[in-house]
Design an enzyme around this catalytic site. Structure first.
Site, PDB file in Angstrom:
ATOM      1  N   ARG A 116      -9.333   8.209  -0.785  1.00 51.60           N
ATOM      2  CA  ARG A 116     -10.144   8.592   0.252  1.00 51.60           C
ATOM      3  C   ARG A 116     -11.260   9.731  -0.312  1.00 51.60           C
ATOM      4  O   ARG A 116     -10.683  10.346  -1.270  1.00 51.60           O
ATOM      5  CB  ARG A 116      -9.643   8.867   1.534  1.00 51.60           C
ATOM      6  CG  ARG A 116      -8.901   7.964   2.171  1.00 51.60           C
ATOM      7  CD  ARG A 116      -8.562   8.297   3.569  1.00 51.60           C
ATOM      8  NE  ARG A 116      -9.334   8.427   4.474  1.00 51.60           N
ATOM      9  CZ  ARG A 116      -9.922   7.529   5.573  1.00 51.60           C
ATOM     10  NH1 ARG A 116      -9.039   6.467   5.718  1.00 51.60           N
ATOM     11  NH2 ARG A 116     -10.746   7.769   6.311  1.00 51.60           N
ATOM     12  N   ASN A 124       0.957  -1.257  -0.048  1.00 51.20           N
ATOM     13  CA  ASN A 124      -0.063   0.153   0.090  1.00 51.20           C
ATOM     14  C   ASN A 124       0.883   1.168  -0.013  1.00 51.20           C
ATOM     15  O   ASN A 124       1.673   1.449   0.908  1.00 51.20           O
ATOM     16  CB  ASN A 124      -0.882   0.019   1.333  1.00 51.20           C
ATOM     17  CG  ASN A 124      -2.061   1.120   1.384  1.00 51.20           C
ATOM     18  OD1 ASN A 124      -1.398   2.173   1.314  1.00 51.20           O
ATOM     19  ND2 ASN A 124      -2.940   1.006   1.685  1.00 51.20           N
ATOM     20  N   HIS A 161       1.153   6.154   2.030  1.00 54.35           N
ATOM     21  CA  HIS A 161       1.686   7.002   2.897  1.00 54.35           C
ATOM     22  C   HIS A 161       2.864   7.622   2.103  1.00 54.35           C
ATOM     23  O   HIS A 161       3.676   8.580   2.601  1.00 54.35           O
ATOM     24  CB  HIS A 161       2.063   6.431   4.225  1.00 54.35           C
ATOM     25  CG  HIS A 161       0.582   6.067   4.891  1.00 54.35           C
ATOM     26  ND1 HIS A 161      -0.076   7.093   5.276  1.00 54.35           N
ATOM     27  CD2 HIS A 161       0.095   4.777   5.235  1.00 54.35           C
ATOM     28  CE1 HIS A 161      -1.208   6.580   5.755  1.00 54.35           C
ATOM     29  NE2 HIS A 161      -1.128   5.223   5.722  1.00 54.35           N
ATOM     30  N   HIS A 204      -5.548   3.621  -1.650  1.00 53.03           N
ATOM     31  CA  HIS A 204      -6.967   4.137  -0.991  1.00 53.03           C
ATOM     32  C   HIS A 204      -7.331   5.559  -1.728  1.00 53.03           C
ATOM     33  O   HIS A 204      -6.334   6.386  -1.064  1.00 53.03           O
ATOM     34  CB  HIS A 204      -6.953   3.939   0.314  1.00 53.03           C
ATOM     35  CG  HIS A 204      -8.045   4.173   1.163  1.00 53.03           C
ATOM     36  ND1 HIS A 204      -8.213   4.187   2.296  1.00 53.03           N
ATOM     37  CD2 HIS A 204      -9.523   4.398   0.559  1.00 53.03           C
ATOM     38  CE1 HIS A 204      -9.585   4.525   2.609  1.00 53.03           C
ATOM     39  NE2 HIS A 204     -10.438   4.458   1.645  1.00 53.03           N
ATOM     40  N   HIS A 234      -3.955  -4.324   7.752  1.00 60.74           N
ATOM     41  CA  HIS A 234      -3.824  -3.259   8.751  1.00 60.74           C
ATOM     42  C   HIS A 234      -2.972  -3.751   9.797  1.00 60.74           C
ATOM     43  O   HIS A 234      -3.293  -4.548  10.766  1.00 60.74           O
ATOM     44  CB  HIS A 234      -5.484  -3.130   9.157  1.00 60.74           C
ATOM     45  CG  HIS A 234      -5.538  -1.654   9.585  1.00 60.74           C
ATOM     46  ND1 HIS A 234      -6.154  -0.996   8.748  1.00 60.74           N
ATOM     47  CD2 HIS A 234      -5.260  -0.841  10.708  1.00 60.74           C
ATOM     48  CE1 HIS A 234      -6.188   0.441   9.238  1.00 60.74           C
ATOM     49  NE2 HIS A 234      -5.544   0.357  10.504  1.00 60.74           N
ATOM     50  N   GLU A 267     -11.233  -9.411   3.065  1.00 59.29           N
ATOM     51  CA  GLU A 267      -9.921  -9.165   3.703  1.00 59.29           C
ATOM     52  C   GLU A 267     -10.130  -8.767   5.276  1.00 59.29           C
ATOM     53  O   GLU A 267     -10.927  -7.989   5.372  1.00 59.29           O
ATOM     54  CB  GLU A 267      -9.312  -7.916   3.036  1.00 59.29           C
ATOM     55  CG  GLU A 267      -8.072  -7.479   3.722  1.00 59.29           C
ATOM     56  CD  GLU A 267      -6.955  -6.317   2.851  1.00 59.29           C
ATOM     57  OE1 GLU A 267      -7.139  -6.436   1.756  1.00 59.29           O
ATOM     58  OE2 GLU A 267      -6.425  -5.591   3.626  1.00 59.29           O
ATOM     59  N   THR A 303      -8.500   3.599   8.456  1.00 62.28           N
ATOM     60  CA  THR A 303      -9.650   2.718   8.562  1.00 62.28           C
ATOM     61  C   THR A 303     -10.041   2.137   9.810  1.00 62.28           C
ATOM     62  O   THR A 303      -9.231   1.204  10.218  1.00 62.28           O
ATOM     63  CB  THR A 303      -9.661   1.813   7.319  1.00 62.28           C
ATOM     64  OG1 THR A 303      -9.115   2.341   6.299  1.00 62.28           O
ATOM     65  CG2 THR A 303     -10.776   1.223   6.940  1.00 62.28           C
ATOM     66  N   GLU A 354      -8.521   0.703  -3.350  1.00 67.79           N
ATOM     67  CA  GLU A 354      -9.206   0.526  -2.106  1.00 67.79           C
ATOM     68  C   GLU A 354     -10.345   1.710  -1.880  1.00 67.79           C
ATOM     69  O   GLU A 354      -9.785   2.905  -2.261  1.00 67.79           O
ATOM     70  CB  GLU A 354      -8.327   0.601  -0.984  1.00 67.79           C
ATOM     71  CG  GLU A 354      -8.438  -0.130   0.161  1.00 67.79           C
ATOM     72  CD  GLU A 354      -7.671   0.247   1.429  1.00 67.79           C
ATOM     73  OE1 GLU A 354      -6.541  -0.168   1.226  1.00 67.79           O
ATOM     74  OE2 GLU A 354      -8.067   1.033   2.532  1.00 67.79           O
ATOM     75  N   ARG A 375      -6.808  12.750   1.212  1.00 67.02           N
ATOM     76  CA  ARG A 375      -5.736  13.141   1.952  1.00 67.02           C
ATOM     77  C   ARG A 375      -4.314  12.405   1.688  1.00 67.02           C
ATOM     78  O   ARG A 375      -3.259  13.248   2.179  1.00 67.02           O
ATOM     79  CB  ARG A 375      -5.929  12.756   3.551  1.00 67.02           C
ATOM     80  CG  ARG A 375      -6.304  11.354   3.717  1.00 67.02           C
ATOM     81  CD  ARG A 375      -6.157  11.002   5.163  1.00 67.02           C
ATOM     82  NE  ARG A 375      -7.422  11.435   5.697  1.00 67.02           N
ATOM     83  CZ  ARG A 375      -8.161  10.823   6.803  1.00 67.02           C
ATOM     84  NH1 ARG A 375      -7.365  10.063   7.535  1.00 67.02           N
ATOM     85  NH2 ARG A 375      -9.577  10.906   7.046  1.00 67.02           N
TER      86      ARG A 375
END
Ligand code: PXP
Length: 250
Positions: free
Chosen positions: A49, A11, A14, A47, A198, A155, A105, A74, A53
């Site tokens: 969003r 992922n 970040h 993801h 996660h 998931e 999340t 995602e 962000r």
């Protein structure tokens, strides 16, 4: 290499978080995705969003266009995101709950309470050719509902377990681990493909890899943080090794 090797999805959200802190174009999450694939990632997750962000629309468009490995989009099951997924046709779409005020999340999708709006969302994504996964808690009711709704993949949310491990709450951690193992076995018994994600780090990924029902882990925050110190390539190689060790031991 273990024979039923786990897939590792990276992922890259970040990388975009760091970029957005300064408002320019760097560091580029798409460059990180290419590097992650070169370092052995089996796929890339991002993801988009509602509040943009971290990942932005242009990132998702480039990821969908450029990657040589599967993209896992995602997203919340909103009209805006479904329309975008129908346009970009990523390999996979992972439906997650989304609250504006949350830092990340929190908790799995309420598939039982939200079955009515989720059913057409899943059907549209499947019609667009996406392999749909539902990010849920590792409990029987949401897993059974995911199967009923026709999602081919679940998931399982590993956040509660990872927090318990990090906080040194060993009894809770053991109970959460068992909950995940039981949930994975139940999901697999229904014919679902089982993923996890996660909060995973080297140690939790190694331990969870021993549970044979898991097919794929999706990992972001820890890996991007580690990459600051040792580089993305070394971080991914070490995660790959941890997952292979866990799978072989299991
Ligand atoms: N899988 C899902 C569905 C997620 O929502 C997240 C967090 O964005 C992850 C995996 C990755 O979690 P982490 O960044 O904590 O590794």
């Amino acid at each position: 290499m273990p024979k039923n090797r786990l897939r590792l999805g990276i992922n890259v959200d970040h990388v975009a978080t760091v970029r957005n802190a300064r408002g320019g174009a760097l560091p580029d999450p798409v460059r990180a995705a290419h590097l992650a694939i070169a370092a052995g990632a089996d796929g890339i997750t991002a993801h988009l969003r509602e509040d943009r962000r971290h990942i932005r629309d242009a990132d998702m468009e480039r990821l969908a266009r450029e990657l040589s490995k599967p993209l896992n989009f995602e997203m919340a099951a909103t009209e805006e995101m479904i329309v975008l997924a129908e346009k970009l046709k990523p390999h996979a779409a992972c439906l997650v709950p989304e609250k504006r005020e949350e830092r990340t999340t929190e908790g799995g999708l309420d598939v039982v309470g939200q079955a009515a709006p989720l059913a057409p969302a899943i059907a549209r994504l499947k019609a667009a050719g996406c392999r749909v996964s539902l990010f849920i808690e590792p409990d029987e009711a949401p897993i059974a509902m995911a199967a009923e709704l026709g999602a081919p993949v679940v998931e399982l949310h590993t956040g509660t377990w990872c927090h318990a491990v990090a906080d040194g709450h060993s009894a809770k951690a053991e109970a959460e681990f068992q909950r995940l193992a039981k949930g994975a076995a139940f999901a697999a018994s229904l014919g679902l493909e089982v993923h996890a994600g996660h909060g995973l780090d080297y140690d939790t990924a190694r331990k969870l890899a021993a549970v044979p029902d898991f097919v794929e882990f999706n990992i972001g925050h820890f890996l991007i943080g580690e990459a600051i110190f040792v580089g993305l390539e070394a971080t991914i190689a070490r995660m790959r090794q941890a997952m292979d060790e866990g799978r072989t031991a299991g």
